[in-house]
Scaffold this motif. Structure first.
Motif, PDB file in Angstrom:
ATOM      1  N   TYR A  94       0.881  -1.121  -0.012  1.00 61.19           N
ATOM      2  CA  TYR A  94       0.298  -0.157  -0.094  1.00 61.19           C
ATOM      3  C   TYR A  94       0.886   1.196  -0.091  1.00 61.19           C
ATOM      4  O   TYR A  94       0.165   2.444  -0.288  1.00 61.19           O
ATOM      5  CB  TYR A  94      -0.896  -0.131   1.085  1.00 61.19           C
ATOM      6  N   GLY A 118      -0.856   1.871  -3.991  1.00 59.43           N
ATOM      7  CA  GLY A 118      -1.316   0.473  -3.492  1.00 59.43           C
ATOM      8  C   GLY A 118      -1.898  -0.234  -4.716  1.00 59.43           C
ATOM      9  O   GLY A 118      -3.037  -0.626  -4.741  1.00 59.43           O
ATOM     10  N   GLN A 133     -12.256  -4.074  -2.002  1.00 56.24           N
ATOM     11  CA  GLN A 133     -11.445  -4.602  -3.270  1.00 56.24           C
ATOM     12  C   GLN A 133     -12.217  -5.158  -4.064  1.00 56.24           C
ATOM     13  O   GLN A 133     -11.775  -5.232  -5.421  1.00 56.24           O
ATOM     14  CB  GLN A 133     -10.186  -5.233  -2.683  1.00 56.24           C
ATOM     15  N   GLU A 151      -9.503   2.540  -0.631  1.00 55.98           N
ATOM     16  CA  GLU A 151      -8.567   2.253  -1.432  1.00 55.98           C
ATOM     17  C   GLU A 151      -8.174   3.632  -2.334  1.00 55.98           C
ATOM     18  O   GLU A 151      -9.110   3.948  -2.979  1.00 55.98           O
ATOM     19  CB  GLU A 151      -8.933   0.953  -2.106  1.00 55.98           C
TER      20      GLU A 151
END
Length: 444
Positions: free
Chosen positions: A135, A392, A271, A312
């Motif tokens: 990340y 990431g 994700q 994310e």
């Protein structure tokens, strides 16, 4: 007294008199290394012994991304019992606390490095450290950590998949392939070794080989968490896409394995959205906008739930494109505003490097609207996808942005620059059909 201590999977002592607690901890370790769907089993360790430092520490890490206040509660519970904890437990507590409390990543990695020097068989802590390395774009340190503990884990399940991935991330493809194959020789259903080997195949444009290999592995993914399950299917879909498969084959994977996973209540990671959006962007950039329209509409509706935002960086980037594509401009603007706020809170080099990410987000917004000239002006003439490892993302995940860049160059009229970019791609990966199609299509 001796019966107050039990030995966990790695052979290290833990302060507890509960066999059940240790069994649940060991089961959790297995789930972490396998990317299993039952990592919540660590909660049962706390039920078996609510005073166990290691159990509370691992519960805190498990909850950190789901319920941060609850994670802090378990950290406090662990801290209250540190006085009777083993040295191993204390070191795991320090390393996990640094992560959960959002300390500087480098400091957290230093704590993990020291932990692994003293307790090199703790592969769950190695996995945790490698995730953090990913990340912050540090595959070199990830490789250093796994090589540090390798002598103590020569015959262990999972260690070679954990070696293979950083090897391929630093460009050592031959070594990465050998490591992945060695891992699969020990445990053929290790999804991370399978994943690493597919990465090698894709990088070397061995798409037919990748398809055959991943198809033989697919049944073993059913026990994986939703991220790993959909991510390996994402890889297989990309190999189909590059291997001249009909779009129906790609959409079958999307509908049956990625979108279907998003419809279930046990989705355990944002994700999963990465795999959905990443696949649809790959299809879109190849000129198949009409084919993805209905799927994008449904996916964007899900993305309007802001619980998946700002978890994310890669997901935020892809969502910015998706909102613009779907004419959901207010959501795109709100997402961009939140990203800018996060970057403004950063300091030093991290903030400087993330400023580029904001420009990419704005360019993807403009690309989604079809405004190629503004997208080019936003990125400037020197776009380099390798500068975005800080978000990431693997090289394979980032590669689609370079494809987007090539399309932006062509559609904004920067033909000579497009030729140079495409020729560079051919030099690095000559077997990617899409690159050649762009060259042929535009008469370059």
């Amino acid at each position: 007294m001796a019966d107050e201590y039990k030995v966990i999977r790695w052979g290290y002592p833990v302060k507890t008199n509960s066999d059940e607690c240790v069994n649940f901890i060991d089961a959790y370790f297995q789930q972490v290394l396998y990317y299993g769907a039952d990592r919540h089993i660590i909660l049962k360790a706390g039920e078996a012994d609510g005073e166990c430092v290691l159990a509370n520490t691992l519960i805190a890490f498990f909850l950190a991304f789901k319920a941060h206040k609850d994670a802090l509660f378990h950290l406090h519970a662990a801290q209250c019992k540190l006085g009777v904890a083993t040295v191993y437990e204390k070191m795991v507590f320090k390393a996990v606390s640094s992560w959960v409390e959002a300390k500087e990543p480098e400091a957290t990695l230093d704590l993990h490095s020291q932990l692994l020097k003293d307790f090199p068989k703790d592969l769950a802590s190695l996995k945790r450290a490698q995730v953090l390395c990913f990340y912050i774009g540090r595959p070199d340190f990830s490789l250093q950590l796994v090589e540090q503990v390798l002598p103590e884990n020569q015959d262990e399940n999972y260690i070679y998949g954990m070696l293979s991935f950083p090897l391929l991330e630093v460009g050592r493809m031959r070594d990465a392939e050998l490591a992945a194959r060695k891992g699969l020789a020990i445990k053929s259903d290790d999804p991370w070794s399978q994943h690493a080997l597919c990465h090698v195949f894709q990088h070397e444009c061995r798409f037919n080989e990748a398809v055959h290999f991943m198809e033989t592995c697919a049944d073993s993914w059913n026990a994986c968490c939703s991220f790993m399950y959909t991510h390996n299917w994402w890889h297989l879909a990309l190999c189909y896409l590059e291997g001249h498969a009909h779009l129906s084959k790609i959409f079958d994977i999307y509908d049956s394995h990625i979108w279907a996973a998003l419809q279930q209540n046990n989705v355990d990671s944002p994700q999963v959205y990465l795999n959905a959006l990443g696949l649809l962007l790959h299809v879109h950039v190849r000129g198949n906008s009409t084919d993805i329209h209905d799927r994008m509409r449904d996916l964007v509706v899900c993305l309007m739930d802001q619980s998946s935002w700002h978890q994310e960086w890669l997901l935020d980037l892809l969502a910015t494109w998706a909102f613009a594509y779907a004419n959901a401009f207010s959501q795109a603007d709100q997402l961009l505003k939140g990203m800018k706020g996060r970057v403004n809170e950063m300091q030093g080099k991290r903030r400087e490097s993330m400023q580029r990410v904001l420009l990419l987000a704005e360019a993807l917004y403009q690309y989604g609207k079809g405004d190629y000239t503004r997208a080019y002006d936003t990125l400037g003439p020197n776009f380099n996808v390798l500068e975005y490892k800080v978000i990431g993302a693997s090289d394979e995940q980032l590669d689609v942005f370079e494809e987007v860049w090539c399309v932006i160059l062509i559609n904004s009229g920067h033909i000579s620059q497009a030729i140079q970019a495409l020729e560079r791609r051919v030099e690095i990966r000559s077997g990617v059909p899409f690159t050649w199609r762009l060259l042929v299509r535009d008469g370059f």
